[in-house]
Write an enzyme that holds these catalytic residues in place. Structure first.
Site, PDB file in Angstrom:
ATOM      1  N   LYS A  58       0.822  -1.209   0.000  1.00 40.90           N
ATOM      2  CA  LYS A  58       0.000   0.000   0.000  1.00 40.90           C
ATOM      3  C   LYS A  58       0.860   1.266   0.000  1.00 40.90           C
ATOM      4  CE  LYS A  58      -2.353  -1.158   3.771  1.00 40.90           C
ATOM      5  NZ  LYS A  58      -3.336  -1.079   4.863  1.00 40.90           N
ATOM      6  N   LYS A  60       2.912   2.091   2.506  1.00 41.23           N
ATOM      7  CA  LYS A  60       3.020   2.558   3.884  1.00 41.23           C
ATOM      8  C   LYS A  60       4.175   1.856   4.581  1.00 41.23           C
ATOM      9  CE  LYS A  60      -1.368   3.481   5.885  1.00 41.23           C
ATOM     10  NZ  LYS A  60      -2.514   2.927   6.629  1.00 41.23           N
TER      11      LYS A  60
END
Length: 166
Positions: A58, A60
């Protein structure tokens, strides 16, 4: 008559289950408030905690490793079960195998999980004001970017102020 009582008992025994997902990095009051709200909405709260690998997919980066984040979330009294979130595609499967009645996410995800409405109720909750992991990380990064010498000078000034007040 006996059949009616059995039906009432079976209906009363139905456990309402709610499911949410999140990274839960740098656990803060917003996370706790969310879990409290979920607990008030259902009898059983299941939390999918994003794995480190999924977070990387993602884009992150977490500060706290998955195992520790999952353990922290599992220790919260409002949480009944923690499961790993390993992909976007697992949601329908998780809803089905856990007999989920309600899927809940923050309203920053409004509409993104409406595809689950065929399987359960979908609710988007308002986020806790003035708190987010993203903002905490941004503040920490900003603080850590201050030159060491400037921090030392600031602490010297604070120490002088403290001494003046004593």
């Amino acid at each position: 008559m006996n059949g009616d009582v059995s039906l009432e008992i079976a209906t009363a025994a139905k456990v309402k289950t709610i499911l949410t997902y999140g990274t839960f990095d740098m656990f803060h009051i917003g996370h706790l408030r969310l879990l409290e709200r979920l607990s008030a909405m259902a009898d059983r709260v299941i939390v999918g905690v994003s794995t480190d690998e999924f977070n990387l997919q993602k884009g992150k980066k977490t500060l706290i490793p998955y195992d520790q984040r999952a353990e922290i979330v599992a220790a919260i009294s409002h949480v009944d079960l923690v499961i790993p979130e390993v992909s976007w595609d697992q949601k329908i499967h998780d809803v089905q195998i856990n007999n989920v009645d309600i899927f809940a996410m923050g309203n920053d995800w409004e509409g993104k999980f409406d595809f689950l409405k065929d399987h359960c109720e979908v609710v988007y909750l308002e986020r806790t004001r003035n708190i987010s992991t993203t903002e905490l990380k941004r503040s920490l990064k900003s603080f850590l970017s201050i030159p060491h010498e400037d921090l030392l000078k600031a602490f010297e000034v604070l120490d002088m102020l403290r001494q003046d007040l004593e």
